[in-house]
Design a protein around this motif. Structure first.
Motif, PDB file in Angstrom:
ATOM      1  N   GLN B  26       5.252  50.140  52.453  1.00  0.00           N
ATOM      2  CA  GLN B  26       5.076  49.734  51.194  1.00  0.00           C
ATOM      3  C   GLN B  26       3.432  50.194  50.258  1.00  0.00           C
ATOM      4  N   GLN B  27       3.095  50.127  51.438  1.00  0.00           N
ATOM      5  CA  GLN B  27       2.010  51.004  50.394  1.00  0.00           C
ATOM      6  C   GLN B  27       1.854  52.166  49.998  1.00  0.00           C
ATOM      7  N   PRO B  28       2.255  53.701  51.398  1.00  0.00           N
ATOM      8  CA  PRO B  28       2.658  54.463  50.757  1.00  0.00           C
ATOM      9  C   PRO B  28       3.110  54.993  49.566  1.00  0.00           C
ATOM     10  N   LEU B  29       4.645  53.250  49.241  1.00  0.00           N
ATOM     11  CA  LEU B  29       5.165  53.771  48.091  1.00  0.00           C
ATOM     12  C   LEU B  29       4.138  53.094  47.022  1.00  0.00           C
ATOM     13  N   VAL B  30       3.492  52.471  47.015  1.00  0.00           N
ATOM     14  CA  VAL B  30       3.262  51.983  46.293  1.00  0.00           C
ATOM     15  C   VAL B  30       1.891  53.101  45.233  1.00  0.00           C
ATOM     16  N   ASP B  31       1.055  53.526  46.233  1.00  0.00           N
ATOM     17  CA  ASP B  31       0.576  54.898  45.596  1.00  0.00           C
ATOM     18  C   ASP B  31       1.121  56.386  45.102  1.00  0.00           C
ATOM     19  N   LEU B  32       2.364  56.761  45.506  1.00  0.00           N
ATOM     20  CA  LEU B  32       2.909  57.100  45.115  1.00  0.00           C
ATOM     21  C   LEU B  32       3.591  56.787  43.737  1.00  0.00           C
ATOM     22  N   LEU B  33       4.232  55.103  43.736  1.00  0.00           N
ATOM     23  CA  LEU B  33       4.443  54.811  42.204  1.00  0.00           C
ATOM     24  C   LEU B  33       2.925  55.364  41.745  1.00  0.00           C
ATOM     25  N   THR B  34       2.385  54.942  42.005  1.00  0.00           N
ATOM     26  CA  THR B  34       0.861  54.824  41.006  1.00  0.00           C
ATOM     27  C   THR B  34       0.742  56.002  40.346  1.00  0.00           C
ATOM     28  N   GLU B  35       0.266  57.539  41.682  1.00  0.00           N
ATOM     29  CA  GLU B  35       0.195  58.918  41.261  1.00  0.00           C
ATOM     30  C   GLU B  35       1.269  59.528  40.043  1.00  0.00           C
ATOM     31  N   ALA B  36       2.425  59.228  40.582  1.00  0.00           N
ATOM     32  CA  ALA B  36       4.304  59.160  39.653  1.00  0.00           C
ATOM     33  C   ALA B  36       3.756  58.895  37.917  1.00  0.00           C
ATOM     34  N   THR B  37       3.392  57.546  38.073  1.00  0.00           N
ATOM     35  CA  THR B  37       2.843  56.731  36.924  1.00  0.00           C
ATOM     36  C   THR B  37       2.043  57.087  36.130  1.00  0.00           C
ATOM     37  N   GLU B  38       0.578  57.794  36.325  1.00  0.00           N
ATOM     38  CA  GLU B  38      -0.647  58.679  36.135  1.00  0.00           C
ATOM     39  C   GLU B  38       0.182  59.482  35.668  1.00  0.00           C
ATOM     40  N   GLN B  39       0.924  60.148  36.484  1.00  0.00           N
ATOM     41  CA  GLN B  39       0.380  61.710  36.137  1.00  0.00           C
ATOM     42  C   GLN B  39       2.030  61.898  35.560  1.00  0.00           C
ATOM     43  N   VAL B  40       2.949  61.604  35.511  1.00  0.00           N
ATOM     44  CA  VAL B  40       4.265  62.259  34.688  1.00  0.00           C
ATOM     45  C   VAL B  40       4.816  61.217  34.055  1.00  0.00           C
ATOM     46  N   MET B  41       5.015  60.023  34.173  1.00  0.00           N
ATOM     47  CA  MET B  41       5.615  59.004  33.620  1.00  0.00           C
ATOM     48  C   MET B  41       4.893  58.559  32.417  1.00  0.00           C
ATOM     49  N   ARG B  42       3.695  58.434  32.503  1.00  0.00           N
ATOM     50  CA  ARG B  42       3.225  57.977  31.414  1.00  0.00           C
ATOM     51  C   ARG B  42       3.149  58.757  30.004  1.00  0.00           C
ATOM     52  N   HIS B  43       2.988  60.036  30.600  1.00  0.00           N
ATOM     53  CA  HIS B  43       3.029  61.133  29.923  1.00  0.00           C
ATOM     54  C   HIS B  43       4.636  61.406  28.912  1.00  0.00           C
ATOM     55  N   HIS B  44       5.828  60.008  29.303  1.00  0.00           N
ATOM     56  CA  HIS B  44       7.200  60.710  28.709  1.00  0.00           C
ATOM     57  C   HIS B  44       6.548  60.294  27.153  1.00  0.00           C
ATOM     58  N   PRO B  45       7.337  60.797  26.540  1.00  0.00           N
ATOM     59  CA  PRO B  45       8.013  60.076  25.188  1.00  0.00           C
ATOM     60  C   PRO B  45       8.305  58.217  25.113  1.00  0.00           C
ATOM     61  N   GLY B  46       8.168  58.056  24.894  1.00  0.00           N
ATOM     62  CA  GLY B  46       8.743  56.539  24.676  1.00  0.00           C
ATOM     63  C   GLY B  46       8.156  55.669  26.366  1.00  0.00           C
ATOM     64  N   PHE B  47       7.555  55.872  26.432  1.00  0.00           N
ATOM     65  CA  PHE B  47       6.591  55.116  28.324  1.00  0.00           C
ATOM     66  C   PHE B  47       5.452  54.228  27.408  1.00  0.00           C
ATOM     67  N   ILE B  48       6.348  53.004  27.516  1.00  0.00           N
ATOM     68  CA  ILE B  48       5.479  51.705  27.392  1.00  0.00           C
ATOM     69  C   ILE B  48       4.458  51.495  28.187  1.00  0.00           C
ATOM     70  N   SER B  49       4.913  50.888  29.838  1.00  0.00           N
ATOM     71  CA  SER B  49       4.495  50.570  30.244  1.00  0.00           C
ATOM     72  C   SER B  49       4.997  50.983  31.629  1.00  0.00           C
ATOM     73  N   ALA B  50       4.185  50.427  32.853  1.00  0.00           N
ATOM     74  CA  ALA B  50       4.551  50.493  34.201  1.00  0.00           C
ATOM     75  C   ALA B  50       3.541  49.632  35.096  1.00  0.00           C
ATOM     76  N   ASN B  51       4.297  48.187  35.667  1.00  0.00           N
ATOM     77  CA  ASN B  51       3.432  47.581  36.717  1.00  0.00           C
ATOM     78  C   ASN B  51       4.348  46.842  37.827  1.00  0.00           C
ATOM     79  N   ILE B  52       3.603  47.478  38.267  1.00  0.00           N
ATOM     80  CA  ILE B  52       3.403  47.629  39.999  1.00  0.00           C
ATOM     81  C   ILE B  52       3.436  46.746  40.623  1.00  0.00           C
ATOM     82  N   HIS B  53       4.046  45.954  40.990  1.00  0.00           N
ATOM     83  CA  HIS B  53       4.330  44.471  42.057  1.00  0.00           C
ATOM     84  C   HIS B  53       4.439  44.341  43.396  1.00  0.00           C
TER      85      HIS B  53
END
Lengths: 108, 108
Positions: B26-53
């Protein structure tokens, strides 16, 4: 009020309930969840919000719900009227409910 | 900005991605998703938000994400760097991504 806020600093319990449906049962389940929420759930102590989502591919319904605490949510599960509604939902769809906390939020 | 709004009148596409994990992953996946979101996803055109639960029972991680449109989300899927991150997530967990619309919201 017609909006719900997701934040990491809210002291609440988030229920994400994923229902597996078909194109035939998606709308009937939405109708049932809407009715159950309006008539039963929203009057329970600790209920904050329910947000019903339908998947564009017709295979899922998700209820993203907020409760004041895990204990309030669990107390609702013991209410016979609430159980009756959940049992009706269970006849239309497979439910996968889990309680969550919001770990992190990222914006563009 | 540290909050996300759920509403029926927003013109956007909601991605709800449910990952099945264990207490070990669980925690390794959260870390990976957080990093992928910050480094890649959030810079894509049309990205608004990601909310990790993270689920309290340790068996699920849910990403509740908002994109400007279905087309923007699909364009991201074709980006090799994004695919690399998704493949890494896939090695830690089973992912069940679906696009949704918000059908109704109910408050106490």
């Amino acid at each position: 009020m017609t909006t719900t806020t997701i934040a990491t600093d809210q002291d609440l319990a988030t229920l994400i309930n994923v229902f597996t449906v078909t194109r035939m049962t998606q709308q009937p389940l939405v109708d049932l969840l809407t009715e159950a929420t309006e008539q039963v759930m929203r009057h329970h102590p600790g209920f904050i919000s329910a947000n019903i989502h339908t998947s564009l591919d017709g295979t899922r319904v998700v209820n993203y719900a907020q409760w004041r605490s895990r204990e309030d949510f669990q107390a609702m599960l013991d209410d016979p009227t609430a159980r009756e509604h959940m049992s009706a939902a269970g006849s239309l769809a497979t439910a996968e409910p889990h309680l969550y906390e919001v770990t992190s939020i990222h914006h563009a």
